[in-house]
Design a protein around this motif. Structure first.
Motif, PDB file in Angstrom:
ATOM      1  N   ARG A  88       0.805  -1.213   0.000  1.00 28.59           N
ATOM      2  CA  ARG A  88       0.000   0.000   0.000  1.00 28.59           C
ATOM      3  C   ARG A  88       0.846   1.274   0.000  1.00 28.59           C
ATOM      4  O   ARG A  88       0.404   2.317  -0.478  1.00 28.59           O
ATOM      5  N   ALA A  89       2.033   1.217   0.612  1.00 25.84           N
ATOM      6  CA  ALA A  89       2.914   2.397   0.685  1.00 25.84           C
ATOM      7  C   ALA A  89       4.337   1.901   0.887  1.00 25.84           C
ATOM      8  O   ALA A  89       4.583   0.702   1.033  1.00 25.84           O
ATOM      9  N   ARG A  90       5.281   2.837   0.890  1.00 24.28           N
ATOM     10  CA  ARG A  90       6.701   2.481   0.973  1.00 24.28           C
ATOM     11  C   ARG A  90       7.244   2.680   2.378  1.00 24.28           C
ATOM     12  O   ARG A  90       6.908   3.658   3.064  1.00 24.28           O
ATOM     13  N   ASP A  95      12.652   4.155   9.188  1.00 24.99           N
ATOM     14  CA  ASP A  95      11.273   3.992   9.671  1.00 24.99           C
ATOM     15  C   ASP A  95      11.195   2.860  10.700  1.00 24.99           C
ATOM     16  O   ASP A  95      11.844   1.815  10.550  1.00 24.99           O
ATOM     17  N   ARG A 117       0.060  -7.911   8.414  1.00 21.47           N
ATOM     18  CA  ARG A 117       0.086  -6.471   8.167  1.00 21.47           C
ATOM     19  C   ARG A 117       1.445  -5.899   8.581  1.00 21.47           C
ATOM     20  O   ARG A 117       2.027  -6.315   9.594  1.00 21.47           O
ATOM     21  N   THR A 119       2.833  -1.981   9.364  1.00 19.51           N
ATOM     22  CA  THR A 119       2.425  -0.579   9.494  1.00 19.51           C
ATOM     23  C   THR A 119       3.598   0.271   9.943  1.00 19.51           C
ATOM     24  O   THR A 119       4.541  -0.205  10.586  1.00 19.51           O
ATOM     25  N   HIS A 120       3.538   1.545   9.596  1.00 16.09           N
ATOM     26  CA  HIS A 120       4.481   2.560  10.081  1.00 16.09           C
ATOM     27  C   HIS A 120       3.634   3.659  10.698  1.00 16.09           C
ATOM     28  O   HIS A 120       3.029   4.461   9.990  1.00 16.09           O
ATOM     29  N   GLU A 122       0.458   5.112  11.796  1.00 16.85           N
ATOM     30  CA  GLU A 122      -0.919   4.838  11.382  1.00 16.85           C
ATOM     31  C   GLU A 122      -0.997   4.379   9.937  1.00 16.85           C
ATOM     32  O   GLU A 122      -2.065   3.981   9.464  1.00 16.85           O
ATOM     33  N   ALA A 123       0.115   4.416   9.214  1.00 21.23           N
ATOM     34  CA  ALA A 123       0.096   4.098   7.782  1.00 21.23           C
ATOM     35  C   ALA A 123       0.218   2.600   7.560  1.00 21.23           C
ATOM     36  O   ALA A 123       1.091   1.936   8.127  1.00 21.23           O
ATOM     37  N   LEU A 124      -0.663   2.054   6.729  1.00 21.55           N
ATOM     38  CA  LEU A 124      -0.592   0.650   6.326  1.00 21.55           C
ATOM     39  C   LEU A 124       0.342   0.538   5.127  1.00 21.55           C
ATOM     40  O   LEU A 124       0.098   1.140   4.077  1.00 21.55           O
ATOM     41  N   LEU A 125       1.402  -0.247   5.282  1.00 21.26           N
ATOM     42  CA  LEU A 125       2.384  -0.388   4.207  1.00 21.26           C
ATOM     43  C   LEU A 125       2.163  -1.650   3.383  1.00 21.26           C
ATOM     44  O   LEU A 125       2.348  -1.636   2.167  1.00 21.26           O
ATOM     45  N   GLU A 127      -0.149  -5.638   3.357  1.00 13.66           N
ATOM     46  CA  GLU A 127      -1.088  -6.558   3.997  1.00 13.66           C
ATOM     47  C   GLU A 127      -1.231  -7.791   3.126  1.00 13.66           C
ATOM     48  O   GLU A 127      -0.895  -7.786   1.932  1.00 13.66           O
TER      49      GLU A 127
END
Length: 471
Positions: A88-90, A95, A117, A119-120, A122-125, A127
């Motif tokens: 979902r994200a980098r 981090d 999952r 996460t960083h 609140e961000a989901l990276l 899943e």
């Protein structure tokens, strides 16, 4: 750490486990080695000094679930069956990540399905869903002891190169660059903005070497001379005339060059004894390590060792070590009248106490282990500001110094720079076997030393806190 697992029967729906992990530069470098993915976007060097942290490879993120499944839930004995992933994200170097798994289904006799999952904050990276075979027997195990890993990274070389970034290049007489390493090292120094090379040697041989290496000599001055001896003489003359600021040894024997550097008439001698210092950047050491003398003084007297030590202290200060710690080496750490090197070491230590050697902390005799290992020094009961923390190692003679420097290079993967001090100008004295990187390192050290000589201050930021810390 002792770990226990959960068998299929012990696992409950909704059970969760998680770990936290910070993305480190070594993580992405090691992943590149293991996976073969050399995409420069993900490598720490890809940012070009911009200060931006590179993104971690997405499949590295996916691999993190394995640690939670194999160590915690279900734990030791678990076997992977499948894993789906959606990114979902980098994640970026630096981090802090949270890796979580949660049991969502169970299928007898052994299959467990878990939501996964990363996460960083609140961000989901990332899943996905993992399907594993849970262990059938309860096990309590101790974590395996893995072989150590060491990345060969020369961070001090990079730090010194960065310190040279805003310094003007030095006009440098390069003596006999008629071989690939010698020529390409000089050209690398020019590309890095460290030197303005003046190539002195047989012009035909220099151009033939450049052609074989596909190197461009446009705009570079070449002085054609008939022999190695004539090239060394011309280089020294240029320094005396002020048309060159420093010398770089090319593909000739050391004594051919130094014969002209040390001659009483028309040479570069000063009142200081000329000596050689290796500046070593070894991946296993936290700090730079200077080794002297390994190239010039065969069996130095006590009087000559005073200058050898002072030269090394001066260079260490130029490289940002405000008060270098000097370890005078011998085979033992106690004074033994039957071992002259221990007598010299004790005398040098006392001479430093009395101000005859300035700018550093000098102690000896020290054996090699308790010079650089704080553990070894403490084990032997040595109470010293130098023992275990030496920045400079002074060898008893040339043979031992040369062996030590080459052992660091070839056995400890150290990158080394070589500089001759005590003359009117620094001389970059590298081995004919040294590669382009080593010659580039020598250029940086020479520039920093010349700057220190001219201004009386170092432009290199300190590599460590001012408080005493273990090497």
């Amino acid at each position: 750490m002792i770990r226990s697992n959960l068998t299929f029967d012990e696992i409950r729906l909704g059970a969760t486990a998680s770990v936290n992990r910070v993305v480190m530069p070594d993580d992405v470098t090691l992943f590149a080695h293991v996976s073969g993915n050399l995409n420069p976007v993900h490598l720490p060097s890809s940012t070009g000094g911009s200060g931006e942290a590179p993104p971690a490879p997405s499949m590295w993120l996916g691999s993190l679930f394995s640690a939670v499944l194999g160590n915690l839930l279900p734990g030791p004995g678990t076997l992977y069956e499948s894993q789906t992933l959606r990114f979902r994200a980098r994640a970026h170097v630096g981090d802090e990540l949270t890796i979580t798994v949660q049991v969502i289904e169970k299928h007898p006799p052994r299959t467990v399905v878990l939501a996964t999952r990363v996460t960083h904050g609140e961000a989901l990276l990332a899943e996905g869903v993992a399907e594993v075979l849970a262990p059938t027997e309860h096990r309590v195990v101790e974590d395996a002891t893995l072989p150590g890993l060491m990345l060969v990274r020369h961070r001090h070389f990079e730090r010194l190169m960065a310190a040279c970034r805003n310094l003007p290049p030095m006009r440098t007489a390069v003596v006999v660059p008629e071989e690939e390493n010698a020529l390409m090292g000089a050209l690398a120094g020019a590309r890095a903005g460290l030197i303005v090379p003046i190539l002195i040697g047989a012009e035909a041989a220099i151009r033939a070497t450049a052609e074989a290496c596909h190197a461009d000599l446009a705009g570079i001055e070449i002085i054609d001379v008939p022999s190695h001896d004539a090239g060394a003489a011309r280089a020294v003359e240029m320094v005396l005339q002020g048309t060159a600021m420093t010398l770089m040894k090319g593909h000739l024997h050391t004594d051919e060059l130094l014969r002209h550097v040390v001659k009483s008439q028309g040479g570069l001698r000063t009142t200081r004894r000329i000596s050689h210092v290796f500046v070593m950047d070894a991946p296993a050491l936290h700090d730079l390590l200077l080794v002297t003398d390994a190239a010039i003084n065969i069996a130095p007297t006590l009087e000559e060792k005073v200058d050898i030590v002072q030269n090394a202290i001066d260079l260490a200060q130029a490289l940002g070590i405000a008060q270098p710690r000097v370890g005078i080496l011998s085979a033992v750490e106690t004074v033994n009248p039957k071992m002259p090197s221990t007598i010299d070491a004790a005398a040098l230590s006392k001479m430093a106490d009395r101000g005859q050697i300035r700018g550093g902390l000098v102690d000896g005799p020290l054996a090699m282990d308790n010079a650089i290992s704080l553990t070894a020094a403490r084990t032997k009961g040595l109470k010293s500001l130098v023992a275990g923390r030496a920045d400079i190692l002074v060898a008893p003679n040339l043979e031992s110094g040369n062996i030590l420097a080459k052992e660091l290079t070839y056995a400890a993967q150290a990158e080394g720079a070589g500089l001759v001090l005590g003359a009117r100008a620094p001389v970059m004295l590298t081995s004919r076997a040294d590669d382009e990187q080593s010659r580039l390192f020598s250029c940086a050290v020479a520039v920093l030393y010349a700057t220190w000589q001219a201004t009386g201050r170092s432009v290199v930021p300190p590599a460590r806190p001012t408080t005493d810390v273990p090497r």
